[in-house]
Design an enzyme around this catalytic site. Sequence first.
Site, PDB file in Angstrom:
ATOM      1  N   THR A 270       0.809  -1.214   0.000  1.00 47.56           N
ATOM      2  CA  THR A 270       0.000   0.000   0.000  1.00 47.56           C
ATOM      3  C   THR A 270       0.844   1.267   0.000  1.00 47.56           C
ATOM      4  O   THR A 270       0.488   2.262  -0.632  1.00 47.56           O
ATOM      5  CB  THR A 270      -0.939  -0.011   1.221  1.00 47.56           C
ATOM      6  OG1 THR A 270      -1.865  -1.100   1.098  1.00 47.56           O
ATOM      7  CG2 THR A 270      -1.703   1.292   1.353  1.00 47.56           C
TER       8      THR A 270
ATOM      9  N   THR B 152       1.415  -4.610   4.300  1.00 46.47           N
ATOM     10  CA  THR B 152       1.160  -5.009   5.684  1.00 46.47           C
ATOM     11  C   THR B 152       0.457  -6.362   5.812  1.00 46.47           C
ATOM     12  O   THR B 152       0.392  -6.909   6.908  1.00 46.47           O
ATOM     13  CB  THR B 152       0.300  -3.950   6.398  1.00 46.47           C
ATOM     14  OG1 THR B 152      -0.947  -3.812   5.714  1.00 46.47           O
ATOM     15  CG2 THR B 152       1.005  -2.606   6.446  1.00 46.47           C
ATOM     16  N   ASP B 153      -0.047  -6.914   4.704  1.00 50.00           N
ATOM     17  CA  ASP B 153      -0.835  -8.147   4.813  1.00 50.00           C
ATOM     18  C   ASP B 153      -0.043  -9.284   5.441  1.00 50.00           C
ATOM     19  O   ASP B 153      -0.593 -10.057   6.237  1.00 50.00           O
ATOM     20  CB  ASP B 153      -1.338  -8.574   3.430  1.00 50.00           C
ATOM     21  CG  ASP B 153      -2.512  -7.745   2.951  1.00 50.00           C
ATOM     22  OD1 ASP B 153      -3.087  -6.994   3.774  1.00 50.00           O
ATOM     23  OD2 ASP B 153      -2.869  -7.839   1.758  1.00 50.00           O
TER      24      ASP B 153
ATOM     25  N   SER C  85       2.549  -7.813  -0.669  1.00 51.12           N
ATOM     26  CA  SER C  85       3.153  -8.713   0.321  1.00 51.12           C
ATOM     27  C   SER C  85       2.528 -10.097   0.286  1.00 51.12           C
ATOM     28  O   SER C  85       3.172 -11.083   0.671  1.00 51.12           O
ATOM     29  CB  SER C  85       3.039  -8.113   1.727  1.00 51.12           C
ATOM     30  OG  SER C  85       1.694  -8.045   2.159  1.00 51.12           O
TER      31      SER C  85
END
Length: 320
Positions: free
Chosen positions: A6, A79-80, A47
């Site tokens: 992101t 961030t996943d 990610s």
Amino acid sequence: MALGGTISVPGGARGTRLTGAEITAAVPGLAELGVPVEVRDVQAVPSGDLTFAQVLDVVAIASRAVADGADGVVVTQGTDTLEETAFLIDLVWPHEAPFVLTGAMRQPAMAGADGPANVLAAVRVAAAGESRGAGPLVVLNDEVHAARWVRKTHSTNPAAFASPNTGPLGHVVEGRVRMLLAAPRHEPLSAAFDRERLEAARVALHVVTLDDDGARLEGLEATYQGLIVAGFGVGHVPAALAPRLGALAERMPVVLTSRTGSGSVLRHTYHAPGSEADLRRRGLIDGAFLDPYKARVLLRLLLAAGAGPQDIAEEFALRG
């Protein structure tokens, strides 16, 4: 080092991702820190598409940078899977130099974009003497988390990352890094994995649910080399599932964890069929405080390194 995620998605009609130079150029106050920053683009991927091999490649690049004199490393990524990549790096990072991971919950073009503040805080932490020897860290929302404990706890909130079992190790306050706690560090695993063995070390994750008959576990040993069980509460499963897990534990390492997201599985408080004591008698390995996702990372690395059942049990006892 810039990956994707992101923080690199410009939004609008532009389809390409922001480079590391573009990400850092948008950080107010970065140039005034007096910290020389060398920017490298590594893997421009979400990610969710990262692999163990790619993360280990990032570790290798970071290790060479430290050997060449870098005081610390910052990696931006999505961030996943940040909690998993951070723990993978934590298991193999051998240096005193800080390794800091960060990202963003909001795209750069959105109101209240958090990427620039997170990058600024991450660079501060990577350059701070207080961070040396702390192992890989995750820095978002001006909080400093140990890779060992951090979890993503919300799908959209900028304050999505937390360490439920410990709280953050420190904070960035008025530009100053304040480390309040120290996470224990263990001898790192070797990062020199044979890529074919790493690819072949397949570890399944089974989340136990209400009225779970375990049908999805049938024939698992034919295609997987290990299993993580995310049990109820303190490490319980339906009684009917216990014999199937015990049979699998005779064929492969089976690690018992909790699906709750915090707290430890127990060892000998409950003794009914399907309880934690019953499952340990059947050969399951105690995952202790490791959540299912981090337990899977550790088990896969151990299998890729050729660890035997006793070695695996000892590593989980040490790191769990």
